[in-house]
Motif scaffolding. Structure first.
Motif, PDB file in Angstrom:
ATOM      1  N   PRO A 144      17.166  43.682 -25.601  1.00 37.84           N
ATOM      2  CA  PRO A 144      17.729  44.533 -24.534  1.00 37.84           C
ATOM      3  C   PRO A 144      16.913  44.516 -23.253  1.00 37.84           C
ATOM      4  O   PRO A 144      17.451  44.770 -22.175  1.00 37.84           O
ATOM      5  CB  PRO A 144      17.741  45.930 -25.170  1.00 37.84           C
ATOM      6  CG  PRO A 144      16.733  45.871 -26.272  1.00 37.84           C
ATOM      7  CD  PRO A 144      16.780  44.459 -26.785  1.00 37.84           C
ATOM      8  N   ALA A 145      15.603  44.203 -23.342  1.00 34.50           N
ATOM      9  CA  ALA A 145      14.766  44.175 -22.136  1.00 34.50           C
ATOM     10  C   ALA A 145      15.199  43.072 -21.175  1.00 34.50           C
ATOM     11  O   ALA A 145      14.824  43.089 -20.003  1.00 34.50           O
ATOM     12  CB  ALA A 145      13.303  43.980 -22.518  1.00 34.50           C
ATOM     13  N   ALA A 146      15.998  42.117 -21.672  1.00 39.41           N
ATOM     14  CA  ALA A 146      16.449  41.006 -20.821  1.00 39.41           C
ATOM     15  C   ALA A 146      17.778  41.295 -20.135  1.00 39.41           C
ATOM     16  O   ALA A 146      18.291  40.437 -19.408  1.00 39.41           O
ATOM     17  CB  ALA A 146      16.568  39.730 -21.649  1.00 39.41           C
ATOM     18  N   LEU A 147      18.350  42.481 -20.348  1.00 38.16           N
ATOM     19  CA  LEU A 147      19.581  42.815 -19.633  1.00 38.16           C
ATOM     20  C   LEU A 147      19.300  42.872 -18.133  1.00 38.16           C
ATOM     21  O   LEU A 147      18.246  43.365 -17.706  1.00 38.16           O
ATOM     22  CB  LEU A 147      20.119  44.167 -20.119  1.00 38.16           C
ATOM     23  CG  LEU A 147      20.678  44.191 -21.555  1.00 38.16           C
ATOM     24  CD1 LEU A 147      20.983  45.634 -21.973  1.00 38.16           C
ATOM     25  CD2 LEU A 147      21.939  43.350 -21.653  1.00 38.16           C
TER      26      LEU A 147
ATOM     27  N   ALA B 265      19.309  35.538 -22.111  1.00 43.05           N
ATOM     28  CA  ALA B 265      18.103  35.976 -22.802  1.00 43.05           C
ATOM     29  C   ALA B 265      18.326  37.244 -23.632  1.00 43.05           C
ATOM     30  O   ALA B 265      17.622  37.464 -24.623  1.00 43.05           O
ATOM     31  CB  ALA B 265      16.981  36.221 -21.795  1.00 43.05           C
ATOM     32  N   SER B 266      19.288  38.069 -23.224  1.00 43.22           N
ATOM     33  CA  SER B 266      19.540  39.305 -23.989  1.00 43.22           C
ATOM     34  C   SER B 266      20.311  39.027 -25.265  1.00 43.22           C
ATOM     35  O   SER B 266      20.255  39.800 -26.219  1.00 43.22           O
ATOM     36  CB  SER B 266      20.327  40.304 -23.132  1.00 43.22           C
ATOM     37  OG  SER B 266      21.655  39.834 -22.914  1.00 43.22           O
ATOM     38  N   GLY B 267      21.048  37.904 -25.281  1.00 40.13           N
ATOM     39  CA  GLY B 267      21.937  37.630 -26.401  1.00 40.13           C
ATOM     40  C   GLY B 267      23.256  38.353 -26.203  1.00 40.13           C
ATOM     41  O   GLY B 267      23.359  39.260 -25.364  1.00 40.13           O
ATOM     42  N   PRO B 268      24.282  37.965 -26.957  1.00 45.65           N
ATOM     43  CA  PRO B 268      25.582  38.621 -26.803  1.00 45.65           C
ATOM     44  C   PRO B 268      25.573  40.048 -27.347  1.00 45.65           C
ATOM     45  O   PRO B 268      24.782  40.386 -28.228  1.00 45.65           O
ATOM     46  CB  PRO B 268      26.522  37.722 -27.620  1.00 45.65           C
ATOM     47  CG  PRO B 268      25.629  37.093 -28.637  1.00 45.65           C
ATOM     48  CD  PRO B 268      24.297  36.886 -27.973  1.00 45.65           C
ATOM     49  N   ALA B 269      26.462  40.864 -26.794  1.00 46.43           N
ATOM     50  CA  ALA B 269      26.571  42.249 -27.258  1.00 46.43           C
ATOM     51  C   ALA B 269      27.100  42.291 -28.690  1.00 46.43           C
ATOM     52  O   ALA B 269      28.029  41.562 -29.028  1.00 46.43           O
ATOM     53  CB  ALA B 269      27.500  43.025 -26.329  1.00 46.43           C
TER      54      ALA B 269
END
Length: 262
Positions: free
Chosen positions: A182-185, A198-202
């Motif tokens: 989540p820090a990459a959002l 970087a956050s990945g998919p939701a």
């Protein structure tokens, strides 16, 4: 050499100036709902290898140590600190807070889905649950006209008393989005975040499942900025800036002395 030291000290001033901007942003958002503080990360700049350790110093020997001169420092990145903010009671049935990990999903006018932890929602003219900007909360929840006693359970179940009924009726189900990183959002303003590679998919699911936080009705999450911590960081930053300024002054004195002596 002194002129090189001037450039190194300059990078220190630039880095501390950027850090101070990060601290100022944190303090400016101390009252922003669900704001997450940022932290500046520093990294050394490139090195000049005047001599490499292990390099041959003669036919039979090697240098035991090297001579490496750094070229200064720079701000490498900022990290958003995902620490939970304090839950503040508001007694407003449409104010929601997440206790734990996860984000509410918001549909933007562009058709993209954005994410937020700021749950200060309201109703639109059509009875839909929306943000203060009018963006529709996803999945869409529509409260029937005349409904009273809106209840949102910890798992996101939305119920209301509809005129003519004697028991509460379920009118929708809120879900929570979580991310591996989540820090990459990407922060995009208005308390909104966008998904990045970087956050990945939701990963969408009910609140309270798979590590997602519970929903607390009638509460808002406060900013996780600690004023004392920011003030200490600000003093530390100011001292570092001052030392780099003195370094420039010292190098200037060295150059002046060299010009007058030689």
């Amino acid at each position: 050499m002194p002129s090189t030291a001037l450039q190194v000290a300059r990078t220190g001033l630039d880095a501390q100036d950027t850090r101070m901007r990060v601290i100022a942003h944190n303090l400016a958002n101390v009252s922003t709902t669900a704001f997450k503080r940022d932290r500046a990360n520093f990294a050394t700049l490139a090195y000049q290898d005047m001599r490499v350790a292990g390099q041959a110093s003669s036919n039979q020997t090697n240098y035991a140590t090297g001579l490496n001169l750094g070229t200064g420092v720079g701000v490498q990145s900022t990290t958003r600190v995902e620490q939970q903010g304090t839950l503040n009671s508001t007694d407003n049935s449409l104010d929601l807070a997440i206790s734990g990990n996860g984000y509410f999903q918001i549909l933007l006018p562009t058709g993209q889905v954005s994410y937020t932890r700021a749950g200060n929602f309201t109703l639109s003219a059509e009875g839909q649950l929306v943000t203060s900007q009018g963006y529709v909360v996803q999945p869409a929840i529509t409260i029937p006209n005349g409904a009273t006693s809106i209840t949102i359970a910890k798992d996101g179940t939305v119920s209301a008393m509809i005129p003519g009924n004697t028991a509460a009726t379920q009118v929708g189900q809120l879900t929570i989005a979580s991310f591996v990183n989540p820090a990459a959002l990407q922060a995009s303003g208005d308390n909104l975040y966008a998904e990045t590679l970087a956050s990945g998919p939701a990963q969408i699911g009910a609140a309270g499942t798979a590590g997602r936080g519970d929903i607390s009705q009638g509460f808002l999450e406060g900013s996780n900025v600690n004023i004392v911590t920011e003030l200490v960081d600000m003093i530390e930053c100011q001292r570092a800036y001052e030392i780099n300024s003195k370094m420039i002054s010292a190098v200037d004195d060295m150059l002046k002395n060299a010009n007058q002596t030689l």
